[in-house]
Scaffold this motif. Structure first.
Motif, PDB file in Angstrom:
ATOM      1  N   SER A  15       6.702   0.459  10.710  1.00 14.29           N
ATOM      2  CA  SER A  15       7.363  -0.655  11.092  1.00 14.29           C
ATOM      3  C   SER A  15       7.765  -1.534  10.204  1.00 14.29           C
ATOM      4  CB  SER A  15       6.040  -1.796  11.682  1.00 14.29           C
ATOM      5  OG  SER A  15       5.199  -2.127  10.993  1.00 14.29           O
ATOM      6  N   THR A  16       8.420  -2.511  10.412  1.00 15.05           N
ATOM      7  CA  THR A  16       9.123  -3.571   9.399  1.00 15.05           C
ATOM      8  C   THR A  16       8.004  -4.160   8.584  1.00 15.05           C
ATOM      9  OG1 THR A  16       9.511  -5.205  11.139  1.00 15.05           O
ATOM     10  CG2 THR A  16      11.174  -3.825  10.892  1.00 15.05           C
ATOM     11  N   ALA A  17       6.927  -4.547   9.160  1.00 15.11           N
ATOM     12  CA  ALA A  17       5.872  -5.136   8.586  1.00 15.11           C
ATOM     13  C   ALA A  17       5.358  -4.249   7.632  1.00 15.11           C
ATOM     14  CB  ALA A  17       4.866  -5.697   9.639  1.00 15.11           C
ATOM     15  N   ASN A  18       5.135  -3.098   7.763  1.00 11.02           N
ATOM     16  CA  ASN A  18       4.589  -1.992   6.821  1.00 11.02           C
ATOM     17  C   ASN A  18       5.366  -1.939   5.600  1.00 11.02           C
ATOM     18  OD1 ASN A  18       3.768   0.280   9.662  1.00 11.02           O
ATOM     19  ND2 ASN A  18       2.448  -1.171   8.611  1.00 11.02           N
ATOM     20  N   THR A  19       6.832  -2.103   5.683  1.00 11.32           N
ATOM     21  CA  THR A  19       7.714  -1.893   4.577  1.00 11.32           C
ATOM     22  C   THR A  19       7.759  -3.123   3.886  1.00 11.32           C
ATOM     23  OG1 THR A  19       9.373  -2.461   5.951  1.00 11.32           O
ATOM     24  CG2 THR A  19       9.079   0.016   5.547  1.00 11.32           C
ATOM     25  N   ALA A  20       7.654  -4.333   4.683  1.00 12.37           N
ATOM     26  CA  ALA A  20       7.557  -5.665   3.925  1.00 12.37           C
ATOM     27  C   ALA A  20       5.944  -6.105   3.127  1.00 12.37           C
ATOM     28  CB  ALA A  20       7.793  -6.569   4.914  1.00 12.37           C
ATOM     29  N   GLY A  21       5.166  -5.153   3.453  1.00 13.27           N
ATOM     30  CA  GLY A  21       3.677  -5.419   3.034  1.00 13.27           C
ATOM     31  C   GLY A  21       3.100  -6.560   3.394  1.00 13.27           C
ATOM     32  N   VAL A  22       3.455  -6.825   4.722  1.00 10.78           N
ATOM     33  CA  VAL A  22       2.658  -7.898   5.562  1.00 10.78           C
ATOM     34  C   VAL A  22       1.629  -7.576   6.343  1.00 10.78           C
ATOM     35  CG1 VAL A  22       3.296  -9.797   7.254  1.00 10.78           C
ATOM     36  CG2 VAL A  22       4.525  -9.352   5.038  1.00 10.78           C
TER      37      VAL A  22
END
Length: 232
Positions: A12-19
């Motif tokens: 997900s976008t959160a996985n790549t953002a480290g969130v």
């Protein structure tokens, strides 16, 4: 006994953002995640699924939709609220690098059974609802479709690990030793005597052997599935 394929949502976008996304709405798959979900759906096409259940969150529903898109039976994604992400409370939406400096972080990693997220859920509560939901649905699937039925549950990494830990007979404090990658598939069969963990954290390989009726393996482990036919 029915068989459940536990699928973690794709990247997900959160996985790549480290969130730590938690239950934040609108977190979807990124481009790599969409490719992962498509590959997973194509892989599971070899198995005629009788149902696909998903966490209500977008990243899981997108991953689940890729599975049903590759099935020939006209399945639709069914949302199961109990498969939703852990409620991380005030940790939700924060960077993982910041959370790693919190005192609670070491508790989450070393003694998850004592971890309660501020303003949120405890890890034991998360594990209990996830395990209960999968066992309940699995029993219902077998009652409706028979002991050879196979279904998929698309959920989140911590939930998949908790379900696997329960099936393996591991204390929750050991569940962080398990790794579950995005879009990976793990396979569990629940029998009248005990669960059988057939596979964990796989993202490749033939699954057509799951078409065969899932009988309880004999003492000694049996002969295993036949080798897949060579590619033409």
């Amino acid at each position: 006994m029915a068989t459940v394929i536990l699928v973690r949502h794709a990247r997900s976008t959160a996985n790549t953002a480290g969130v730590l996304a938690g239950r934040t709405p609108g977190v979807e798959l990124d481009a790599t995640g969409r490719e992962q979900a498509e590959r997973n759906g194509a892989r599971l096409r070899a198995v005629p699924l009788v149902g696909v259940l998903s966490s209500p969150l977008d990243r899981c529903r997108q991953t689940a939709q890729a599975i049903v898109d590759h099935q020939d039976s006209g399945l639709t994604v069914r949302v199961e609220e109990e498969l939703t992400e852990c409620d991380y409370g005030r940790w939700q939406g924060r960077a993982l690098t910041d959370l790693a400096r919190e005192e609670l972080w070491s508790v989450v990693q070393r003694q998850p059974s004592a971890a309660v997220f501020p303003g949120g859920e405890s890890l034991p509560a998360m594990a209990a609802r996830a395990v209960s939901a999968v066992r309940r649905v699995d029993a219902a699937v077998e009652a409706e479709h028979g002991p050879g039925a196979v279904w998929a549950a698309v959920t989140h990494g911590d939930l998949v690990k908790a379900i696997l830990a329960d099936a393996l007979g591991l204390h929750l404090d050991l569940f962080q030793r398990l790794h579950v990658h995005p879009a990976s598939a793990s396979i569990v069969r629940y029998t009248p005597t005990q669960p059988h963990v057939v596979a964990m954290n796989t993202d490749a390989g033939d699954l057509s052997w799951l078409r065969a009726r899932a009988n309880e393996p004999p003492v000694g482990g049996g002969a295993g599935p036949a080798a897949p036919a060579p590619a033409s």
